[in-house]
Design a protein around this motif. Structure first.
Motif, PDB file in Angstrom:
ATOM      1  N   THR A  27       0.824  -1.205   0.000  1.00 33.86           N
ATOM      2  CA  THR A  27       0.000   0.000   0.000  1.00 33.86           C
ATOM      3  C   THR A  27       0.860   1.258   0.000  1.00 33.86           C
ATOM      4  O   THR A  27       0.562   2.234  -0.694  1.00 33.86           O
ATOM      5  N   ALA A  30       2.357   1.787  -3.490  1.00 36.24           N
ATOM      6  CA  ALA A  30       1.334   2.191  -4.460  1.00 36.24           C
ATOM      7  C   ALA A  30       0.890   3.635  -4.218  1.00 36.24           C
ATOM      8  O   ALA A  30       0.766   4.429  -5.163  1.00 36.24           O
ATOM      9  N   ALA A  31       0.664   3.992  -2.955  1.00 34.80           N
ATOM     10  CA  ALA A  31       0.236   5.354  -2.642  1.00 34.80           C
ATOM     11  C   ALA A  31       1.319   6.359  -2.980  1.00 34.80           C
ATOM     12  O   ALA A  31       1.050   7.430  -3.557  1.00 34.80           O
ATOM     13  N   THR A  33       3.709   6.025  -5.193  1.00 36.38           N
ATOM     14  CA  THR A  33       3.854   6.101  -6.645  1.00 36.38           C
ATOM     15  C   THR A  33       2.752   6.962  -7.257  1.00 36.38           C
ATOM     16  O   THR A  33       3.021   7.770  -8.160  1.00 36.38           O
ATOM     17  N   LEU A  34       1.532   6.809  -6.773  1.00 27.53           N
ATOM     18  CA  LEU A  34       0.417   7.603  -7.300  1.00 27.53           C
ATOM     19  C   LEU A  34       0.629   9.089  -7.032  1.00 27.53           C
ATOM     20  O   LEU A  34       0.522   9.924  -7.946  1.00 27.53           O
ATOM     21  N   SER A  37       3.947  10.425  -8.785  1.00 26.93           N
ATOM     22  CA  SER A  37       3.769  10.486 -10.238  1.00 26.93           C
ATOM     23  C   SER A  37       2.807  11.582 -10.637  1.00 26.93           C
ATOM     24  O   SER A  37       2.930  12.159 -11.726  1.00 26.93           O
ATOM     25  N   LEU A 156       2.043  -0.867  -9.433  1.00 27.71           N
ATOM     26  CA  LEU A 156       2.737   0.415  -9.572  1.00 27.71           C
ATOM     27  C   LEU A 156       2.492   1.018 -10.955  1.00 27.71           C
ATOM     28  O   LEU A 156       2.393   2.245 -11.091  1.00 27.71           O
ATOM     29  N   ALA A 159      -0.775   2.771 -10.842  1.00 31.22           N
ATOM     30  CA  ALA A 159      -0.642   4.049 -10.137  1.00 31.22           C
ATOM     31  C   ALA A 159       0.003   5.108 -11.015  1.00 31.22           C
ATOM     32  O   ALA A 159      -0.451   6.261 -11.063  1.00 31.22           O
ATOM     33  N   VAL A 278      -5.112   1.846 -16.639  1.00 33.92           N
ATOM     34  CA  VAL A 278      -5.831   1.992 -15.373  1.00 33.92           C
ATOM     35  C   VAL A 278      -7.048   1.074 -15.344  1.00 33.92           C
ATOM     36  O   VAL A 278      -7.365   0.446 -14.328  1.00 33.92           O
TER      37      VAL A 278
END
Length: 424
Positions: A27, A30-31, A33-34, A37, A156, A159, A278
């Motif tokens: 998590t 992923a968070a 990276t989001l 990015s 990833l 994200a 996505v």
């Protein structure tokens, strides 16, 4: 990499003995990276205009030089100093690299000289490069099976592409040549937020593994590339795929700009891969995981992705009505990217190379080499043929070469490699 510190970021292994990352680590990455990015893809669409506005006396030269400084630094800078980076543990290294990008991007509107602009872009790129290297090596060290690695790399990728779809809207809403600090302040905050959300999921006191020599890719590994068929084929198939992948952002982007008058259609075509990734990446990853449980290797997945890339290129040169051909090509290209992007990291993580850090250094060198050559070809050879009314020849030739080389590699692999046992 072993020891209690690493064990803390692993779940209790399932019955088959595989180690998978905890939900907290997954998590956090992923968070981060989001959010990170989102900052990156908010500045990329306006970076050229921003540089031109900050240095009007330099004309277009500063734009090209500045973009080169960032791109080269983001692609290879961390790889060149990987031996020094491995002395820094994952947590401070990953957080520090993100904060370095935050600082560099945040200061960009206040740079008063061309050298300062370029220097800040090099620093921003270095932060991006270092974080990418740290995070991929960490995933490869924590997760010991290809299916688990590919799932995280796919997450990833979702994200990144979610951020890539949203970033241009944020850029258009906030960027002003007269007040660039508004957008760049938000970009810096995105990177700072990325550091905050990432930190709780990172292991403490654990460093990347050693490499085999002083160079990012040592002579031992280079010798393995030459003498070990599995490594050699992975390098060739990944460089070829990256070369074709780069066409979307060079030759195809030029083709779309020249061929279609509708701004909506141009936007739809160029944003298409991010949207489809996505929407469909999770499903494609599930299919690939099932295939890999049946014995399909990462190399075979990369080969299949290259065949799809070839199909996308052949579609563009097929003589279909331009809009229909372009839309179909984007759909096929998007599926290829869903398989190719995560699997490149998965394949290099699983190579029989002693150090995962060195394996990812090799990945970065191969990716950057293929992408640079692809961009050069798409920006020079395609443009030359397009101006002569023979752009279709470029697409067909590239598709045919990709198809032929990939099929040859897959054939050689089946002849020399025994079928992998199924993952259960």
């Amino acid at each position: 990499m072993t020891g209690s510190a690493l064990d803390e970021v692993r779940e209790e292994a399932p019955e088959d003995g595989r180690a998978v990352p905890t939900g907290r680590l997954r998590t956090a990455l992923a968070a981060e990276t989001l959010v990170g990015s989102l900052g990156l893809y908010s500045v990329i669409p306006v970076l050229g205009p921003l540089l031109a506005a900050r240095s009007p006396g330099s004309g277009t030269a500063i734009v090209g030089i500045g973009l080169f400084c960032y791109t080269a630094s983001a692609g290879l800078s961390a790889t060149l100093v990987a031996r020094r980076l491995r002395r820094i543990a994952y947590a401070p290294g990953m957080v520090g690299s993100v904060l370095l990008s935050a600082l560099a991007f945040g200061l960009l509107p206040f740079a008063g000289a061309d050298w300062a602009l370029c220097g800040l872009l090099v620093l921003a790129g270095f932060g991006v490069s270092a974080h990418f290297l740290y995070s991929r090596v960490l995933i490869a060290e924590v997760i010991r099976d290809d299916i688990g690695r590919n799932r995280v790399f796919s997450l990833l990728q979702i994200a990144v592409n979610g951020a890539a779809a949203l970033g241009p809207f944020l850029a258009n809403a906030l960027y002003s040549p007269a007040e660039p600090h508004k957008l760049m302040g938000v970009v810096a905050l995105c990177y700072a937020a990325a550091a905050v959300v990432m930190l709780p999921g990172l292991p403490r006191g654990v460093r990347p593994p050693e490499t085999s020599g002083r160079w990012p890719v040592g002579r031992k590994v280079l010798r393995q590339v030459v003498t070990t068929p599995a490594i050699r084929r992975t390098v060739v198939v990944s460089v070829l795929g990256t070369f074709v992948y780069a066409q979307f952002y060079s030759a195809f982007a030029f083709y779309v700009a020249e061929r279609f008058d509708s701004a909506a259609l141009r936007s739809f075509l160029l944003a298409g891969p991010a949207f489809w990734i996505v929407l469909l990446q999770a499903g494609v990853t599930a299919v690939i995981s099932r295939l890999m449980r049946g014995g399909t290797t990462p190399f075979a997945v990369l080969g299949g992705a290259n065949l799809l890339f070839a199909g996308s290129m052949l579609t563009l040169g097929s003589g279909l009505e331009p809009a229909v051909g372009a839309i179909l090509a984007v759909l096929v290209f998007s599926v290829a990217e869903m398989a190719f992007g995560p699997m490149v990291s998965t394949a290099y993580a699983g190579l029989p190379i002693g150090s995962t850090l060195e394996a990812f250094n090799l990945r970065q060198v191969c990716w950057s080499f293929g992408e640079a050559l692809g961009a050069l070809s798409g920006g020079a050879l395609f443009v030359a043929l397009h101006d002569q009314g023979r752009g279709w020849l470029y697409w067909q030739s590239l598709g045919a070469v990709t198809l032929t080389v990939t099929c040859l590699l897959l054939f050689l692999s089946r002849r020399t490699t025994p079928r992998a046992p199924a993952c259960r």
